[in-house]
Design an enzyme around this catalytic site. Structure first.
Site, short mmCIF file in Angstrom:
data_model
loop_
_atom_site.label_atom_id
_atom_site.label_comp_id
_atom_site.label_asym_id
_atom_site.label_seq_id
_atom_site.Cartn_x
_atom_site.Cartn_y
_atom_site.Cartn_z
N CYS A 142 46.16 27.03 -60.82
CA CYS A 142 47.65 26.45 -60.42
C CYS A 142 46.93 25.06 -60.57
CB CYS A 142 48.34 27.19 -59.44
SG CYS A 142 49.60 26.74 -58.60
N GLU A 192 44.88 36.25 -60.46
CA GLU A 192 44.63 37.11 -59.60
C GLU A 192 45.92 38.37 -58.79
OE1 GLU A 192 45.64 33.02 -57.90
OE2 GLU A 192 45.13 33.12 -59.47
N HIS A 215 49.59 32.37 -61.74
CA HIS A 215 48.31 32.55 -60.54
C HIS A 215 47.64 34.33 -61.51
CE1 HIS A 215 47.88 30.26 -57.21
NE2 HIS A 215 49.82 29.52 -57.24
#
Length: 608
Positions: A407, A539, A537
């Site tokens: 990001c 993750e 993102h």
């Protein structure tokens, strides 16, 4: 009838309720049951979206764009489920719902009060959300884990505690169990029970009786039998209802620690879980999960080789700010058979000003960066520390060190390239300078400039890989060679379309874009061991047994070229997206199905 397990906490906050709740849910899944989870946060915010990371840890983003508490990340990772924004209850959400009903006249002129209106709204919300399917079976869950945030006795949690007192009678004794997590301090080798006695006394005074007391010890010494007996005697529970949770080498061992103390058998008996009909397929699924989890923890204990990663961020003073990033790195390291050595680097410490004001801190920070096997720059907001991040990115690019930018890290990688490769010294982000000479990163046109909460580009969005990228893109191979992928987004700035052609002509490849080809979402360098940036993102979608592909590739590259090639080959054959099939749809469909924001949001005091 759905079975409910409420997890409350006493003595101190941050005691580990989320891990214990997630671990309990995982253990029930290993028996074949379908499990969902709800997190109650007693704060007045509508959601976690406007909170500073140092205030409350990371803001976790869901498929539907919900900005929620980081504990929902624990639930999704441990239980391998996909939750919605309604799985996170806040005081703000409940009060908003009740006030809207009052304004519509739904209460027929009655005086609206905490009891029964607020407490009923809480119970109705839990009962409704607990029945929503969250896994790939598409079926109603058997068990709902409800984590009550905060500490019993807090003023703000009082309505939720009262709602749970009432709820136990609404659903019946056989369908409601309470796990109370308490701190057992170890003072000079002696385990003290008084804090636990006090918090259980307070809980009982509020009308809730714990079925299990989980004693948290912040040392590596297990709960002693004498301590367990004392808590049993003074807290009006049997010895089998007291379990110890001491510090272990990894949080992934906590489920096995609880399992060894008979928590599954107790809950099966207490909630009559054996009465639930489980098919052969459900039992096999549970047995497979238990086997794979045990293999994961055993493999972790046998790891010998290290991989060192420098996490260059803005919020390193509270490591929960990057909870999902750390979990993604851990999961990837497990799969690469490496022990993760994480180096926390405050990006401001890398800047020339620090060399003048605090030379020791400056040299320590740069020592961590230059000695790392890989450099990661995660998300963030604001100008503070951004120059230090770009210095780290420049080092990774020029020295051929594996790099992953997420990001904000992706955007800064583009700015760094524009400055040092394209020859645009005035290149920057419009977030830092609205009158920039070369605004490489700009504010997205559809985003609100006045309201911060829930107004970013949020939730699961598709990325399309560019033609011929299958021939060279490592990232595409990490996703099994798919031409289109889905990851969760949370941003309000994007790469300026006016500079795309110039950036690409200078050698910067945007391997992945949105469906219209207008938004740059994945950058990847050809002539580099691993230099990747994601606007999304990734993750937020990692799983212990199914690591996030970009993080897996990054850690593998940091472990060596041979390890990366091995993981690329494995991913091409075995990768399976963690998202439900129905969630992976075109962005136009996503846009039309998104809920409209309700109520006014709080303007965020941005991090500078």
């Amino acid at each position: 009838m759905t079975k409910y397990i409420v997890v409350s906490g006493g003595v101190v906050s941050g005691i580990g309720k989320g891990v214990i709740a997630s671990s309990t849910g995982l253990l029930l899944k290993t028996t074949g049951l379908k499990v969902t989870a709800i997190k109650i946060d007693p704060y007045m915010n509508i959601d976690a979206g406007t909170m500073r990371p140092q205030e409350h840890g990371e803001v976790y983003v869901l498929n539907d764009g919900g900005e929620v508490d980081l504990d929902l990340g624990n639930y999704e990772r441990y239980l391998d489920v996909t939750l919605s924004r309604d799985n996170n209850i806040t005081t703000g959400k409940i009060y908003r719902e009740v006030i809207e009903k009052e304004r519509r006249g739904d209460y027929l002129g009655k005086t609206v009060q905490i009891v029964p209106h607020i407490t009923n709204a809480i119970q109705d919300w839990i009962e409704r959300v607990s029945k929503i399917p969250v896994d790939d079976t598409g079926e109603e869950p058997d068990v709902c884990i409800v984590e009550l945030g905060g500490t019993v006795g807090d003023i703000e949690s009082a309505p939720f505690v009262e709602a749970m007192r009432q709820f136990q009678f609404r659903v019946g004794h056989e369908n409601f169990a309470l796990i109370h997590v308490s701190l057992v301090p170890d003072m000079h080798g002696e385990q003290k029970t008084k804090p636990t006695q006090t918090t259980v006394h307070a809980l009982r005074g509020l009308g809730l009786l714990p079925d299990l007391i989980a004693c948290r010890l912040i040392v590596q010494k297990p709960l002693e039998d004498a301590t367990k007996a004392k808590i049993s005697m003074f807290c009006h529970v049997s010895a089998e209802q007291v379990v110890g949770v001491h510090d272990v080498s990894s949080v992934y061992h906590v489920p096995l620690l609880l399992q060894s103390q008979g928590i599954v058998q107790f809950l099966q008996k207490r909630l009559n879980l054996t009465s639930l009909k489980l098919t052969k397929e459900m039992l096999e699924r549970g047995a497979s999960l238990e086997k794979r989890w045990k293999e994961l923890t055993k493999r972790q204990e046998r790891l010998l080789d290290d991989v060192s990663i420098a996490l260059v961020g803005k919020y390193t003073d509270l490591q929960d700010s990057y909870m999902s990033v750390v979990k993604s790195l851990e999961h990837s390291a497990f799969q690469c058979h490496r022990k993760l050595k994480l180096k926390w680097v405050d990006s401001s410490d890398l800047e020339p000003e620090t060399q003048v004001t605090n030379p020791a801190k400056y040299h320590d920070a740069w020592r961590d960066v230059v000695s790392a096997n890989g450099i990661l720059v995660p998300g963030g907001f604001g100008v503070r520390g951004s120059e230090g991040m770009m210095l780290a990115i420049k080092w990774a690019r020029e020295q051929k060190i594996p790099f992953l930018g997420i990001c904000f890290g992706f955007q800064l990688a583009v700015v760094e390239w524009a400055r040092n490769v394209c020859g645009l010294p005035g290149a920057t982000s419009g977030e830092f300078d609205k009158d920039a000479e070369h605004p490489i990163i700009i504010f997205m046109p559809e985003i609100s400039k006045t309201h911060m909460g829930g107004t970013m580009r949020l939730g699961l969005r598709p990325t399309v890989f560019q033609p011929a990228s299958e021939q060279w893109s490592k990232v595409r191979k990490l996703y099994g060679g798919a031409g289109k992928i889905w990851e969760r987004h949370r941003h309000r700035y994007e790469v300026n379309p006016a500079y795309i052609e110039r950036l690409e002509q200078s050698g910067l490849d945007f391997a992945g874009r949105d469906e219209k080809g207008e938004r740059m979402q994945v950058l990847e360098m050809h002539d580099h061991p691993f230099f990747v940036g994601f606007q999304a993102h990734p993750e937020f979608c990692t799983r212990p047994l199914n690591p996030s592909p970009p993080f897996l590739g990054f850690v593998a590259a940091a472990s060596g070229e041979a390890v990366l090639q091995e993981q690329l080959d494995i991913q091409l054959k075995t990768f399976k997206p963690p998202h439900p099939e129905g969630a992976m749809v075109d962005e136009d469909i996503l846009r039309h199905s998104e809920p409209l924001p309700r109520g006014e949001e709080v303007l965020l005091a941005g991090d500078q």
